[in-house]
Design an enzyme around this catalytic site. Structure first.
Site, PDB file in Angstrom:
ATOM      1  N   LYS A 260      -1.197  -6.770   2.257  1.00 16.63           N
ATOM      2  CA  LYS A 260      -2.017  -5.586   2.563  1.00 16.63           C
ATOM      3  C   LYS A 260      -3.385  -6.071   3.035  1.00 16.63           C
ATOM      4  O   LYS A 260      -3.938  -7.026   2.473  1.00 16.63           O
ATOM      5  CB  LYS A 260      -2.138  -4.730   1.300  1.00 16.63           C
ATOM      6  CG  LYS A 260      -2.897  -3.431   1.487  1.00 16.63           C
ATOM      7  CD  LYS A 260      -2.977  -2.644   0.183  1.00 16.63           C
ATOM      8  CE  LYS A 260      -3.647  -1.291   0.357  1.00 16.63           C
ATOM      9  NZ  LYS A 260      -3.739  -0.553  -0.924  1.00 16.63           N
TER      10      LYS A 260
ATOM     11  N   SER B 159      -1.948   4.270  -0.507  1.00 19.77           N
ATOM     12  CA  SER B 159      -2.622   3.673   0.625  1.00 19.77           C
ATOM     13  C   SER B 159      -1.921   2.450   1.210  1.00 19.77           C
ATOM     14  O   SER B 159      -2.193   2.083   2.337  1.00 19.77           O
ATOM     15  CB  SER B 159      -4.035   3.271   0.212  1.00 19.77           C
ATOM     16  OG  SER B 159      -4.001   2.196  -0.719  1.00 19.77           O
TER      17      SER B 159
ATOM     18  N   SER C 122      -1.299   3.691  -5.225  1.00 24.32           N
ATOM     19  CA  SER C 122      -1.203   3.173  -3.857  1.00 24.32           C
ATOM     20  C   SER C 122      -0.100   2.144  -3.610  1.00 24.32           C
ATOM     21  O   SER C 122       0.143   1.772  -2.464  1.00 24.32           O
ATOM     22  CB  SER C 122      -2.543   2.574  -3.423  1.00 24.32           C
ATOM     23  OG  SER C 122      -3.436   3.591  -3.071  1.00 24.32           O
TER      24      SER C 122
END
Lengths: 488, 95
Positions: free
Chosen positions: A74, A149, A173
């Protein structure tokens, strides 16, 4: 594409080289980019160099456990020498000077970093629509969001672009995008994985963790990510453990005999979609067949977890994100009158609307005269929520429920209504407020054929048992093997 | 505790985020909705409850006071918007 466990075995048996696997991975990522927008940066040269090194280590016989496995990080995790944007214009030009602790751990385990995945800006969002680089699309149906997210990591594992990826979970997330994209996502106990090099959103809640297709693969990744780190003052110093150890034991016909699963009535209430509810009923029946028993538990304060979170997380974010001032790194406005005007314009240009909203909420709740009414109150209710979980865990080992109240929603459906967007995390936030571990695994399909996530929660440091329960469920069912048509 | 438009401008300045007059009304509407959700907390009786600031009730870890990092200012400043002679450049603050 195979699982991490299968690929590691194939690489070790020299049925496949890491260079071949990495080339295939890079080709798939490039082919899917226009449709999914799952990646912000792809590092072809770095990946192939790491793959060659992994192949050499395998040939020498001294390869670490995940040697040659391609993964993605990420883009909130710092990767030395590689662009790290946090999905924000603010860091569009930022090259990380060092690796995050979990990045180091996965590198030491031999993984091959292929690129950085798209995400909601500064990890603030539940649909991956707040990214400066545009939304990620759900590989099951590209009209739908992948969740957020960590939407790029979830979508890239779901589309079989990479066998595994990292994410971070501050209010859901990792788990919510895992649910909406039909993959596994683990949020470990707070403090198990160091936050060093994770660009901070809410320091008391931020937790790095893995995405993969199976619980077993999550265990293998967690083995490389966990561990004490003196550079994070909240990192917990505990003996190293093998999170896959219980998975290797023989299961038998009723491998979950003796397991008590708590069903909180608050997780099966009005807001839960009928198809999610019926998926949960099937899952519970399957777990009972494996020997588990269920017990009704109650978590009365959990209904306050969204308002508690939207005080604590923005408060911490307003402090953490004050570092983006156009002086030491990142964007700086080109036109300004003086120093204060430079700060104000830099931050107005560099941050998107959702990030600004949360900074403003956080600034307000911490401002003079409001601290007790908001921040202190939220911290007290946080304690009530944590106490609820401890009472429930006295009655059961695992708490079960849906990860999110619905399957994925369409792009744009909730962008004008922040509160509706926030309510998507109603079942995941409590795990961050308490700091207890939780995993989302595929647990069914909606009436539209979109994935439904099953959340399993356990008490502090019980990751090995949590992963074992998820693994036994996956040995007996095949939801985790369902792949979107996009992946084939 | 109704949020006013004046509050929006005040907290935007505290947060050093420029908000023009046109955008302030929309920010005000969205923050008002967020605070009406947050205000549900006021109904909870928290008398005598110890605030929870962290998941783990552990004291801050201490470590030995020794030099562990070499001088990396050139690397760290390589990503800065403006530097000169090892210093970060900002607009003049003292005339």
């Amino acid at each position: 594409m195979e699982t991490v466990a299968d690929l590691a075995a194939a690489l070790r048996a020299r049925k496949l080289s890491s260079v071949e696997l990495t080339e295939q991975t890079l080709t798939r990522i490039e082919a899917a980019q226009q449709a999914l927008n799952a990646f912000i940066t792809v590092d072809r040269d770095g990946a192939l160099a790491a793959a060659r090194a992994a192949d050499a280590a395998i040939a020498r016989g001294d390869a670490p456990p995940l040697a040659g496995i391609p993964i993605a990080h990420k883009d909130v995790l710092m990767t030395a020498g590689l662009r790290t944007t946090c999905g924000s214009r603010m860091l569009d030009n930022f090259t990380a000077p060092y690796d995050a602790h979990v990045v180091q751990g996965l590198k030491a385990a031999g993984t091959v970093l292929v690129g950085k995945t798209n995400m909601d800006e500064f990890a603030m969002g539940s649909s991956n629509e707040t990214s400066w680089y545009g939304p990620v699309r759900n590989p099951w149906d590209t009209r739908y969001v992948p969740g957020g997210s960590s939407g790029g990591s979830a979508a890239s594992v779901a589309a079989r672009l990479v066998p595994a990826a990292t994410g971070t979970d501050t209010g859901g997330s990792i788990r919510q995008p895992a649910a909406l994209s039909g993959v596994c996502g683990l949020k470990p106990t707070y403090g198990i994985c160091s936050r060093y090099g994770l660009i901070a959103f809410a320091s008391s809640l931020d937790t790095p963790g893995p995405f993969a297709r199976t619980a077993e693969d999550c265990a293998l990744l967690l083995n490389a990510m966990a561990g004490h780190d003196a550079r994070d003052s909240t990192s917990i110093d505990r003996p190293k453990e093998d999170y896959a150890r219980k998975l290797r034991q023989a299961g038998g016909a009723r491998p979950l005999e003796g397991l008590r699963i708590g069903l909180p009535r608050e997780y099966f209430g009005d807001g839960v979609a009928p198809d999610v509810m019926s998926a949960m009923e099937t899952v519970i029946a399957d777990l009972r067949k494996l020997g588990a028993t269920t017990v009704d538990v109650t978590l009365p304060a959990v209904k306050y977890s969204v308002p508690v979170y939207y005080v604590i997380a923005p408060a911490e974010a307003s402090s953490n994100l004050s570092r983006f001032d156009g002086v030491r790194y990142g964007h700086r406005a080109t036109q300004y009158r003086d120093l204060t005007d430079m700060y104000c314009k830099t931050r107005a240009e560099g941050f998107g609307a959702e990030v600004k909203r949360r900074i403003l909420v956080g600034t307000y709740v911490l401002s003079h005269g409001y601290y007790d009414a908001y921040y202190l109150k939220a911290q007290q209710v946080r304690r009530l929520i944590a106490d609820d979980f401890q009472r429930a865990f006295a009655q059961c080992e695992i708490i079960l429920g849906p990860t999110a109240p619905t399957a994925a929603f369409e792009l744009g459906a909730k962008t004008d209504d922040p509160v509706q967007m926030y309510l998507n995390d109603i079942f995941t936030i409590a795990g961050n407020l308490t700091g207890t571990p939780a995993i989302s695994i595929p647990g069914g399909l909606s009436h539209q054929g979109l994935p439904i996530g099953l959340q399993l929660q356990a008490n502090y440091f019980e990751e090995a048992r949590l992963l074992e329960v998820a693994h036994r469920f996956q040995q007996a069912t095949d939801w985790h093997r369902r792949a979107p048509a996009f992946a084939t | 505790m109704a949020l006013t438009l004046e509050d929006i401008h005040r907290i935007a300045y505290l947060a050093r985020i420029e908000i023009d007059a046109g955008a302030a009304a929309e920010v005000h509407a969205k923050l008002t909705a967020i605070f009406s959700m947050i205000n549900e907390l006021q109904a909870v009786d928290t008398t005598g409850i110890v605030p929870m600031s962290h998941a783990q009730d552990v004291a801050l870890a201490m470590r030995e006071d020794r030099v562990s990092e070499g001088d990396q200012h050139a690397l760290y400043q390589s990503v800065a918007p403006a530097v000169e002679d090892g210093l970060y450049l900002v607009p003049r603050v003292i005339e």
